[in-house]
Design a protein around this motif. Sequence first.
Motif, PDB file in Angstrom:
ATOM      1  N   SER A  55       0.803  -1.221   0.000  1.00 48.98           N
ATOM      2  CA  SER A  55       0.000   0.000   0.000  1.00 48.98           C
ATOM      3  C   SER A  55       0.834   1.268   0.000  1.00 48.98           C
ATOM      4  O   SER A  55       0.447   2.268  -0.617  1.00 48.98           O
ATOM      5  CB  SER A  55      -0.944  -0.001   1.209  1.00 48.98           C
ATOM      6  N   ASN A 488      -4.937  11.462  -0.053  1.00 52.24           N
ATOM      7  CA  ASN A 488      -3.798  10.573   0.199  1.00 52.24           C
ATOM      8  C   ASN A 488      -2.976  11.049   1.392  1.00 52.24           C
ATOM      9  O   ASN A 488      -2.472  10.242   2.179  1.00 52.24           O
ATOM     10  CB  ASN A 488      -2.908  10.490  -1.045  1.00 52.24           C
ATOM     11  N   VAL A 491      -4.848  10.058   4.678  1.00 51.65           N
ATOM     12  CA  VAL A 491      -4.815   8.663   5.121  1.00 51.65           C
ATOM     13  C   VAL A 491      -3.466   8.282   5.710  1.00 51.65           C
ATOM     14  O   VAL A 491      -3.332   7.198   6.280  1.00 51.65           O
ATOM     15  CB  VAL A 491      -5.178   7.688   3.972  1.00 51.65           C
ATOM     16  N   ARG A 492      -2.473   9.149   5.595  1.00 51.10           N
ATOM     17  CA  ARG A 492      -1.193   8.893   6.254  1.00 51.10           C
ATOM     18  C   ARG A 492      -1.219   9.329   7.722  1.00 51.10           C
ATOM     19  O   ARG A 492      -0.292   9.054   8.474  1.00 51.10           O
ATOM     20  CB  ARG A 492      -0.063   9.612   5.518  1.00 51.10           C
ATOM     21  N   LYS A 497      -6.311   7.006   9.962  1.00 44.88           N
ATOM     22  CA  LYS A 497      -6.212   5.558   9.792  1.00 44.88           C
ATOM     23  C   LYS A 497      -7.046   4.822  10.840  1.00 44.88           C
ATOM     24  O   LYS A 497      -7.711   3.827  10.532  1.00 44.88           O
ATOM     25  CB  LYS A 497      -4.752   5.115   9.888  1.00 44.88           C
ATOM     26  N   ILE A 500     -10.670   4.951   9.856  1.00 43.50           N
ATOM     27  CA  ILE A 500     -10.982   3.985   8.799  1.00 43.50           C
ATOM     28  C   ILE A 500     -11.093   2.582   9.383  1.00 43.50           C
ATOM     29  O   ILE A 500     -12.003   1.819   9.044  1.00 43.50           O
ATOM     30  CB  ILE A 500      -9.907   4.038   7.701  1.00 43.50           C
ATOM     31  N   SER A 506     -11.449  -1.803   4.410  1.00 44.57           N
ATOM     32  CA  SER A 506     -10.054  -1.589   4.055  1.00 44.57           C
ATOM     33  C   SER A 506      -9.891  -0.145   3.594  1.00 44.57           C
ATOM     34  O   SER A 506     -10.873   0.537   3.254  1.00 44.57           O
ATOM     35  CB  SER A 506      -9.636  -2.539   2.933  1.00 44.57           C
ATOM     36  N   GLU A 507      -8.648   0.311   3.592  1.00 42.66           N
ATOM     37  CA  GLU A 507      -8.399   1.689   3.153  1.00 42.66           C
ATOM     38  C   GLU A 507      -8.870   1.937   1.724  1.00 42.66           C
ATOM     39  O   GLU A 507      -9.537   2.943   1.456  1.00 42.66           O
ATOM     40  CB  GLU A 507      -6.904   2.014   3.299  1.00 42.66           C
ATOM     41  N   LEU A 511     -11.912   4.655   0.791  1.00 37.45           N
ATOM     42  CA  LEU A 511     -11.678   5.812  -0.075  1.00 37.45           C
ATOM     43  C   LEU A 511     -12.600   5.795  -1.290  1.00 37.45           C
ATOM     44  O   LEU A 511     -13.019   6.859  -1.778  1.00 37.45           O
ATOM     45  CB  LEU A 511     -10.216   5.846  -0.512  1.00 37.45           C
TER      46      LEU A 511
END
Length: 543
Positions: A55, A488, A491-492, A497, A500, A506-507, A511
């Motif tokens: 990922s 993006n 989500v870091r 995270k 989610i 799942s990521e 998304l």
Amino acid sequence: MTTTATPASPGRMPGQIKYIIGNEACERFSFYGMRNILVPFLISSVLLGYLPEGSEREAMAKDVFHTFVIGVYFFPLLGGWLSDRFFGKYNTVLWFSLIYCAGHACLALFEGNRTGFFTGLFLIALGSGGIKPLVVSFCGDQFDQSNKDKAKVVFDAFYWIINFGSFFASLFAPLLLRNFGPAVAFGIPGVLMFIATVIFWAGRRQYVNVPPSGNDPDSFLNVIRTALRERRPGQGNAGALVAWGGIVVAVLMLALWALKAVGADLPWWPDSFGFVITACLALGVLIAFGGWGASLQLERARGRHPDAAVDGVRAVLRILIVFALVTPFWSLFDQKASTWIIQGNAMVVPHEQWWWPSWLVKEPAQMQALNPLLVMLLIPFNNLVLYPALRRMGFVVTALRRMGWGIAISGVSWIVAGVLQLWIDGGAEVSLAWQSLPYLLLTFGEVLVSATALEFAYSQAPHAMKGVIMAFWYLTSTFGSLWVLLTNAGVRNDGFKAMIAQTGLSEPAFLMFFFAAFAFVAALAFALYARRYPMQDNYRVAT
């Protein structure tokens, strides 16, 4: 003054058009050929070898791709400005085409060198973006009153060539990458771009060359500047304050990025907001606050500029709101070359099925060929079947309604993609053929949005402002990719995270449903604004 070496014969197709069409065919193949293999190449290349497979590497490949797209659709501003002010269309296209060729050469030669490869991407973004607003208008310059009826045939050919090049590039570029490696896969598009440049250069003695217009005292920016600077006794300067507020915010954002880049401890400024994200956000702030401020005191420009110029600026500012609401569509659309390829890599190519063309379609990235193929089928279907049927049923098929529905349908395509991702996450072997459904829905949305938006903008903007409208239209794709980069970056974040993870998704699945919701919210906002939009009719009066 218009100069020409070989004037068009009255009523006949200009002979030099063949050079422009030939250039467009080769250039489009070269662009889509490299663009559509960029993400799969990056995921497997040593350029991202410092990241673990999975990922993290896929996310970085997406970041690189969407940063590239941002550049492609930002640099039309530069190309259009240089052409209009200094060099004219022919010279600007020729020189940017050479930059374009150099970028392709870097990709082929530096497949394993990060600096060389990313330099190539920058040069391609600069070259492709620089010529993007000019080739079609340069083609239009070749016609006059005696043969203007032939122009529609040529513009239709342009549209067909773009999709023709995209279709075959999407089919064959992934096979070149698979069978011959990146040097060949990136090199062949480079050869085609060089051929495109030679073809364009070959017609140099036959082209009609309209000289650059220089500085128009009644241009869009000059009218805005006058409106913001003009002082009236007894009236405040709210508009100027708003515009200056935007400038201050934009400068502050860039300053914060610079401080972070040199190691300053700014915990409240995100580490993931690099220069591209910050610069795009700053540009968005300038456009939003500058346009808002100018609209508050635009009437002050009357008397200093013709009424037509002031009314044209007001029309452009209204259209900018429509364009802003379209940017979420592009955040969904451009991810077919990033997120959907990554999803396709986790799917099963159904070679064992008799109906699957195994002799041709071997890689998930080739599914992108469906988009131009479906575009060529859907446009005549809509114009000849769907729209007439809706009119017979009593539905008024306006441009704004088509665009609003297009945004919503693109959201539905991402719901379908999200369901496919849930199947994959659940351990099922999902056939790649299922991706045909979200591609169909997304392309239908594209036809409703993209093909309609230019028609809408052309009808709403006065003739003198049509070039400005094209520049802002290209920026919608820039901001569409900005939303992807921001997501993006989000989500870091550990907190995001964790959120989610609490959903049980799942990521990738989260998304996909997130972007679907983004499109639905944009479609609703678009519909609300469209209800009170004052429609104009600025088509040229027949003489």
